[in-house]
Structure formats: structure tokens, C-alpha cells
Design a protein around this motif. Sequence first.
Motif, PDB file in Angstrom:
ATOM      1  N   CYS A  59      52.993 -20.568 -14.184  1.00  0.00           N
ATOM      2  CA  CYS A  59      52.930 -21.600 -13.149  1.00  0.00           C
ATOM      3  C   CYS A  59      51.670 -21.373 -12.332  1.00  0.00           C
ATOM      4  O   CYS A  59      51.402 -20.248 -11.901  1.00  0.00           O
ATOM      5  CB  CYS A  59      54.154 -21.539 -12.234  1.00  0.00           C
ATOM      6  SG  CYS A  59      55.715 -21.938 -13.038  1.00  0.00           S
ATOM      7  N   ASP A  60      50.891 -22.437 -12.137  1.00  0.00           N
ATOM      8  CA  ASP A  60      49.674 -22.286 -11.353  1.00  0.00           C
ATOM      9  C   ASP A  60      49.989 -22.357  -9.858  1.00  0.00           C
ATOM     10  O   ASP A  60      51.156 -22.486  -9.456  1.00  0.00           O
ATOM     11  CB  ASP A  60      48.628 -23.330 -11.762  1.00  0.00           C
ATOM     12  CG  ASP A  60      49.090 -24.759 -11.525  1.00  0.00           C
ATOM     13  OD1 ASP A  60      50.021 -24.975 -10.725  1.00  0.00           O
ATOM     14  OD2 ASP A  60      48.514 -25.670 -12.143  1.00  0.00           O
ATOM     15  N   ALA A 112      55.335 -26.547 -27.609  1.00  0.00           N
ATOM     16  CA  ALA A 112      55.268 -26.939 -26.197  1.00  0.00           C
ATOM     17  C   ALA A 112      56.609 -26.751 -25.503  1.00  0.00           C
ATOM     18  O   ALA A 112      56.689 -26.771 -24.281  1.00  0.00           O
ATOM     19  CB  ALA A 112      54.822 -28.396 -26.087  1.00  0.00           C
ATOM     20  N   THR A 171      52.577 -26.134 -11.066  1.00  0.00           N
ATOM     21  CA  THR A 171      52.628 -26.801 -12.371  1.00  0.00           C
ATOM     22  C   THR A 171      52.943 -25.783 -13.456  1.00  0.00           C
ATOM     23  O   THR A 171      52.286 -24.736 -13.550  1.00  0.00           O
ATOM     24  CB  THR A 171      51.288 -27.485 -12.687  1.00  0.00           C
ATOM     25  OG1 THR A 171      50.988 -28.424 -11.653  1.00  0.00           O
ATOM     26  CG2 THR A 171      51.357 -28.208 -14.022  1.00  0.00           C
ATOM     27  N   SER A 172      53.940 -26.092 -14.276  1.00  0.00           N
ATOM     28  CA  SER A 172      54.345 -25.180 -15.345  1.00  0.00           C
ATOM     29  C   SER A 172      53.562 -25.472 -16.620  1.00  0.00           C
ATOM     30  O   SER A 172      53.355 -26.629 -16.977  1.00  0.00           O
ATOM     31  CB  SER A 172      55.846 -25.319 -15.625  1.00  0.00           C
ATOM     32  OG  SER A 172      56.601 -24.940 -14.496  1.00  0.00           O
ATOM     33  N   ILE A 173      53.149 -24.414 -17.287  1.00  0.00           N
ATOM     34  CA  ILE A 173      52.432 -24.527 -18.553  1.00  0.00           C
ATOM     35  C   ILE A 173      53.188 -23.695 -19.577  1.00  0.00           C
ATOM     36  O   ILE A 173      53.356 -22.477 -19.408  1.00  0.00           O
ATOM     37  CB  ILE A 173      50.989 -24.019 -18.422  1.00  0.00           C
ATOM     38  CG1 ILE A 173      50.245 -24.813 -17.334  1.00  0.00           C
ATOM     39  CG2 ILE A 173      50.252 -24.120 -19.757  1.00  0.00           C
ATOM     40  CD1 ILE A 173      48.895 -24.235 -16.980  1.00  0.00           C
ATOM     41  N   ALA A 174      53.676 -24.350 -20.630  1.00  0.00           N
ATOM     42  CA  ALA A 174      54.473 -23.672 -21.647  1.00  0.00           C
ATOM     43  C   ALA A 174      53.596 -22.781 -22.526  1.00  0.00           C
ATOM     44  O   ALA A 174      52.447 -23.111 -22.832  1.00  0.00           O
ATOM     45  CB  ALA A 174      55.205 -24.693 -22.509  1.00  0.00           C
ATOM     46  N   LEU A 175      54.149 -21.658 -22.924  1.00  0.00           N
ATOM     47  CA  LEU A 175      53.470 -20.729 -23.814  1.00  0.00           C
ATOM     48  C   LEU A 175      54.232 -20.611 -25.123  1.00  0.00           C
ATOM     49  O   LEU A 175      55.465 -20.698 -25.140  1.00  0.00           O
ATOM     50  CB  LEU A 175      53.371 -19.344 -23.171  1.00  0.00           C
ATOM     51  CG  LEU A 175      52.635 -19.229 -21.829  1.00  0.00           C
ATOM     52  CD1 LEU A 175      52.771 -17.805 -21.298  1.00  0.00           C
ATOM     53  CD2 LEU A 175      51.175 -19.610 -21.978  1.00  0.00           C
ATOM     54  N   GLU A 213      56.476 -19.218 -19.863  1.00  0.00           N
ATOM     55  CA  GLU A 213      55.645 -20.166 -19.133  1.00  0.00           C
ATOM     56  C   GLU A 213      54.872 -19.460 -18.031  1.00  0.00           C
ATOM     57  O   GLU A 213      55.239 -18.374 -17.579  1.00  0.00           O
ATOM     58  CB  GLU A 213      56.484 -21.276 -18.522  1.00  0.00           C
ATOM     59  CG  GLU A 213      57.398 -20.813 -17.390  1.00  0.00           C
ATOM     60  CD  GLU A 213      58.153 -21.951 -16.726  1.00  0.00           C
ATOM     61  OE1 GLU A 213      58.232 -23.033 -17.320  1.00  0.00           O
ATOM     62  OE2 GLU A 213      58.668 -21.741 -15.607  1.00  0.00           O
ATOM     63  N   ARG A 227      42.393 -20.655 -22.243  1.00  0.00           N
ATOM     64  CA  ARG A 227      42.406 -22.072 -21.887  1.00  0.00           C
ATOM     65  C   ARG A 227      43.621 -22.400 -21.027  1.00  0.00           C
ATOM     66  O   ARG A 227      43.521 -23.157 -20.059  1.00  0.00           O
ATOM     67  CB  ARG A 227      42.383 -22.946 -23.148  1.00  0.00           C
ATOM     68  CG  ARG A 227      41.037 -22.981 -23.841  1.00  0.00           C
ATOM     69  CD  ARG A 227      40.936 -24.182 -24.757  1.00  0.00           C
ATOM     70  NE  ARG A 227      41.911 -24.133 -25.833  1.00  0.00           N
ATOM     71  CZ  ARG A 227      41.705 -23.527 -26.985  1.00  0.00           C
ATOM     72  NH1 ARG A 227      40.563 -22.889 -27.213  1.00  0.00           N
ATOM     73  NH2 ARG A 227      42.629 -23.532 -27.931  1.00  0.00           N
ATOM     74  N   LYS A 228      44.769 -21.852 -21.392  1.00  0.00           N
ATOM     75  CA  LYS A 228      45.977 -22.147 -20.622  1.00  0.00           C
ATOM     76  C   LYS A 228      45.942 -21.502 -19.240  1.00  0.00           C
ATOM     77  O   LYS A 228      46.575 -21.997 -18.307  1.00  0.00           O
ATOM     78  CB  LYS A 228      47.222 -21.704 -21.401  1.00  0.00           C
ATOM     79  CG  LYS A 228      47.473 -22.549 -22.639  1.00  0.00           C
ATOM     80  CD  LYS A 228      48.866 -22.389 -23.188  1.00  0.00           C
ATOM     81  CE  LYS A 228      49.118 -23.368 -24.326  1.00  0.00           C
ATOM     82  NZ  LYS A 228      50.494 -23.272 -24.868  1.00  0.00           N
ATOM     83  N   GLU A 261      51.613 -16.368 -27.557  1.00  0.00           N
ATOM     84  CA  GLU A 261      50.916 -16.347 -26.269  1.00  0.00           C
ATOM     85  C   GLU A 261      51.691 -15.541 -25.245  1.00  0.00           C
ATOM     86  O   GLU A 261      51.109 -14.784 -24.452  1.00  0.00           O
ATOM     87  CB  GLU A 261      50.700 -17.771 -25.776  1.00  0.00           C
ATOM     88  CG  GLU A 261      49.726 -18.573 -26.614  1.00  0.00           C
ATOM     89  CD  GLU A 261      49.833 -20.059 -26.371  1.00  0.00           C
ATOM     90  OE1 GLU A 261      49.008 -20.802 -26.925  1.00  0.00           O
ATOM     91  OE2 GLU A 261      50.746 -20.500 -25.636  1.00  0.00           O
TER      92      GLU A 261
END
Length: 243
Positions: A156-157, A78, A161-165, A154, A214-215, A169
Motif C-alpha cells: 500500500c502506498d 492481479a 492505494t493497494s497494489i497486488a503482488l 500486497e 515498477r510496482k 514478487e
Amino acid sequence: MLNTTNPSTSTKVLVVDDNKDIRELVCRLLEAEGYMACAAVDGDDMWQKLSADQADIILLDVMLPGTDGFELCRQLCADPNMPPVIMLTAKDEEIDRVVGLELGADDYIVKPFGRRELIARIKAVLRRVRSGSGQAIKGVYRFAGMSFKPSQMEICDAAGTSIALSTSETQLLLTFVQHPRIPLSRDRLLDLTKGRNSTPFDRSIDSHVSRLRRKLGDDSKKPEIIKTSWGTGYIFTCPVETQ
């Protein structure tokens, strides 16, 4: 930070295993190959070692006292600043391997393992990470209201919002955005991700795609971003802008 030099003498491996005999054996094998090796007995010890001196790669046992290896893997993956993770497991069961990879592990090794397999898998993961980091420096990729920053591992949507990869990935998504709207077979994905040499991609490309969907918020039953190309592999359907 990950070392970018080639010699194994500049590469530090952190071995996390509560079995003293295994820890010492693995460290000796690594040192005989020219790696720097250090060891931790559990999660708390691992975090202390990482805070004192960052490693280039972690060999993480599944069965640990306290926080188990799966949870530690989730926490490590994460954080994009953490090194790649190879899971060590005594259970030769597909579900254990899949769980580790789903959590973001870069590979796994089933105990007992030989010196050649251990070194080959370490080299393969580091080679993929280093080749991927060279690509990842270039810019930001925008698609479907999201931005992808490979250098930061990462996405960002639209809301920011940041989503870690994980490393895997990041490389997979980088491959897709660099080849948008082109059907890519599993073999081609292996080639493009530098994953041909004994990496998790060759055994679980579908699992990696599922996790990436999913991410991205892509419905697995009716995906719109990464669609299955029947008889071929996958296709990244969105137009991509680079910056």
C-alpha cells in the motif's frame, strides 16, 4: 485457498489447454503421481472451474482461443487469492518466457515436456509458495512511506492505494525487507527465496527485480529502493519497520 498439507493427493491442479490430447495426457500424468487433476478448454471454462472449486496451482497454456494465456495470467496474478501459475508454451523463445514471468507467472514449461520435468516444476512452485506462506503470516513491513502485507500479497502506498503482488514478487520483497541494507548476491537471493530447486528465480532474478521495482515506483534507471550492487547483486536500501 492453497492446501497446506504435504501429500500430493490433497493437491488439485487445473490444466487449461484447448488441445484435448494434451489436456488428457497431462491429467493422466498428474493422477498417476497422486494429484487431483481437472481441465478447462479456455479462459471462460477456467473461471467457471475456479469459481466452483479453487485449485492449488494452474497449468496455463499460452495459445488459447478467445482470451490468450498471457492476459489470463495477468488477470490471475492481479488477484492475491488466486493460485500460482505455471505457463505452458510451445514456443521456445526467450521473449515468450519473459512476458509470462513479467506478468506474474511463477514458472513456465516449454512443450514438449516430460513427466519428470512437469512434476518437478509443480513441486518446486508449491514448495516455494507454501514455505513463503509460512513466513508471510508475520506482520506488516513499513518502508519509504509504504506498507507491505505479505499475508495479503500486497503493498500500500502513502495514499492507501493497494497494489497486488504475485507469489514470486511477494517472496522476493519479503526477502529484501527481512535483510535491509545488506548486499545480496543472486545466489543468496535464490537460497533465501527457496528458489534453488528449478524455479523462475534461477533464470530471471533480474526480471523479477525489475517488475518489483515498477510496482514500488522505483525508477529503473536510478533506483532508490532496490539498488544494484555491482559485482554482487542487489541491496534493499530503505530502513524497515515491522509491526
